[in-house]
Design a protein around this motif. Structure first.
Motif, mmCIF file in Angstrom:
data_model
loop_
_atom_site.group_PDB
_atom_site.id
_atom_site.type_symbol
_atom_site.label_atom_id
_atom_site.label_comp_id
_atom_site.label_asym_id
_atom_site.label_seq_id
_atom_site.Cartn_x
_atom_site.Cartn_y
_atom_site.Cartn_z
ATOM 1 N N VAL A 40 0.859 -1.190 0.000
ATOM 2 C CA VAL A 40 0.000 0.000 0.000
ATOM 3 C C VAL A 40 0.895 1.240 0.000
ATOM 4 N N ASP A 41 0.507 2.256 -0.755
ATOM 5 C CA ASP A 41 1.272 3.503 -0.754
ATOM 6 C C ASP A 41 1.310 4.099 0.651
ATOM 7 N N ASP A 42 2.442 4.716 0.999
ATOM 8 C CA ASP A 42 2.532 5.425 2.276
ATOM 9 C C ASP A 42 1.923 6.813 2.116
ATOM 10 N N PHE A 52 3.029 5.125 7.646
ATOM 11 C CA PHE A 52 2.555 3.797 8.041
ATOM 12 C C PHE A 52 3.699 2.929 8.569
ATOM 13 N N LYS A 53 4.906 3.236 8.149
ATOM 14 C CA LYS A 53 6.057 2.383 8.474
ATOM 15 C C LYS A 53 6.218 2.227 9.978
ATOM 16 N N LEU A 137 -4.963 0.612 -2.230
ATOM 17 C CA LEU A 137 -5.501 -0.370 -1.290
ATOM 18 C C LEU A 137 -6.061 -1.594 -2.007
ATOM 19 N N LYS A 138 -6.505 -1.391 -3.248
ATOM 20 C CA LYS A 138 -7.027 -2.479 -4.095
ATOM 21 C C LYS A 138 -8.192 -3.205 -3.410
ATOM 22 N N THR A 139 -9.214 -2.446 -3.065
ATOM 23 C CA THR A 139 -10.389 -3.018 -2.416
ATOM 24 C C THR A 139 -11.563 -3.047 -3.389
ATOM 25 N N ASP A 145 -18.020 10.927 -4.050
ATOM 26 C CA ASP A 145 -17.626 12.118 -4.813
ATOM 27 C C ASP A 145 -16.905 13.153 -3.948
ATOM 28 N N ASP A 146 -17.185 13.151 -2.638
ATOM 29 C CA ASP A 146 -16.522 14.113 -1.751
ATOM 30 C C ASP A 146 -15.209 13.573 -1.193
ATOM 31 N N LEU A 147 -14.719 12.462 -1.782
ATOM 32 C CA LEU A 147 -13.450 11.832 -1.391
ATOM 33 C C LEU A 147 -13.508 11.211 -0.002
ATOM 34 N N SER A 148 -14.679 10.775 0.382
ATOM 35 C CA SER A 148 -14.844 10.104 1.670
ATOM 36 C C SER A 148 -15.320 8.674 1.454
ATOM 37 N N THR A 149 -15.231 7.897 2.501
ATOM 38 C CA THR A 149 -15.859 6.583 2.568
ATOM 39 C C THR A 149 -16.165 6.308 4.033
ATOM 40 N N PRO A 150 -17.266 5.629 4.329
ATOM 41 C CA PRO A 150 -17.552 5.292 5.722
ATOM 42 C C PRO A 150 -16.675 4.155 6.248
ATOM 43 N N TYR A 151 -15.876 3.544 5.370
ATOM 44 C CA TYR A 151 -15.085 2.382 5.771
ATOM 45 C C TYR A 151 -13.726 2.795 6.329
ATOM 46 N N ALA A 152 -13.307 2.110 7.368
ATOM 47 C CA ALA A 152 -11.980 2.279 7.951
ATOM 48 C C ALA A 152 -11.175 1.011 7.690
ATOM 49 N N PHE A 153 -9.872 1.175 7.566
ATOM 50 C CA PHE A 153 -8.998 0.079 7.141
ATOM 51 C C PHE A 153 -7.864 -0.112 8.149
ATOM 52 N N ILE A 154 -7.342 -1.332 8.186
ATOM 53 C CA ILE A 154 -6.206 -1.643 9.052
ATOM 54 C C ILE A 154 -4.975 -1.851 8.183
ATOM 55 N N ILE A 155 -3.938 -1.039 8.419
ATOM 56 C CA ILE A 155 -2.677 -1.149 7.692
ATOM 57 C C ILE A 155 -1.608 -1.583 8.687
#
Length: 212
Positions: A40-42, A52-53, A137-139, A145-155
């Motif tokens: 995943v990109d930092d 993230f490192k 993230l490749k999900t 459209d407002d560059l949001s998502t209700p989803y949270a991710f674990i990196i």
């Protein structure tokens, strides 16, 4: 009297051993989250002070309309952040478009009335940066459209997206819906526990190996 004595001995010595073996076997069998995306990109190329490192990160995208996403941030703060922020290598990173710095500061101030916010980080990018980063993230989830998502991710510390791979009962779980307190309580809490335990066990094993 002998029966009572044996019962006391069982309670004091046998049951703790059984409990330890139970939990140890549980960690062995279920102690790792699936790696869903490597590399995943930092976020170091965005405006802000986060990486993230070497961190276990909960990642979110709050977009450019706080009225739509502040509730999600509150849920994540209450159900996840407050529970785990004391772990030194645990952090939150929230991605927002450039120009939303004041709104981010205000949100952090409001959430800070409830808990120490030192592990909450905000980073800011332009539309292309945010879309390119999200695509890494490749999900199976799309940004709004407002560059949001209700989803949270674990990196994880190695910049891999972690979650639940497809099985007979459910599809691959890339992220956790922060609008659902039930999903945060019943799934995300458990998965954060697992990844923290995974790294703690690895640290203990490395320490034991060095002492041999």
């Amino acid at each position: 009297m002998k029966v009572k004595k044996y019962l006391v001995l069982i309670t004091l010595f046998i049951l703790p051993i059984v409990a330890y073996l139970f939990f140890a076997s549980g960690i062995t069998n279920f102690g790792k989250l699936a790696i869903l995306t490597n590399g995943v990109d930092d976020v170091v190329n965005m405006d802000g002070d986060a990486t993230f490192k070497d961190n276990i990160t909960v990642l979110g995208f709050l977009g450019n309309d706080p009225n739509n996403t502040n509730g999600n941030a509150f849920n994540l703060n209450q159900k996840i952040y407050k529970r785990f922020y004391a772990f030194k290598d645990f952090q939150f990173v929230m991605v927002m478009p450039k120009g939303m710095e004041e709104e981010a500061a205000e949100l952090k101030k409001e959430l800070g009335l409830l808990v120490d916010m030192s592990k909450w980080n905000f980073v800011f990018g332009d539309e292309k940066q945010i879309n390119d980063f999200f695509n890494s993230l490749k999900t199976d989830i799309q940004l709004e459209d407002d560059l949001s998502t209700p989803y949270a991710f674990i990196i994880d510390k190695d910049l891999s997206l972690r979650g639940r791979s497809e099985d007979e009962e459910e599809a691959t779980l890339y992220g956790f819906n922060a609008t659902s307190v039930s999903e945060l309580n019943n799934k995300m809490v458990d998965d954060v526990k697992i990844i923290l335990a995974e790294y703690r066990l690895a640290l203990k094993k490395n320490s034991a190996d060095r002492q041999k």
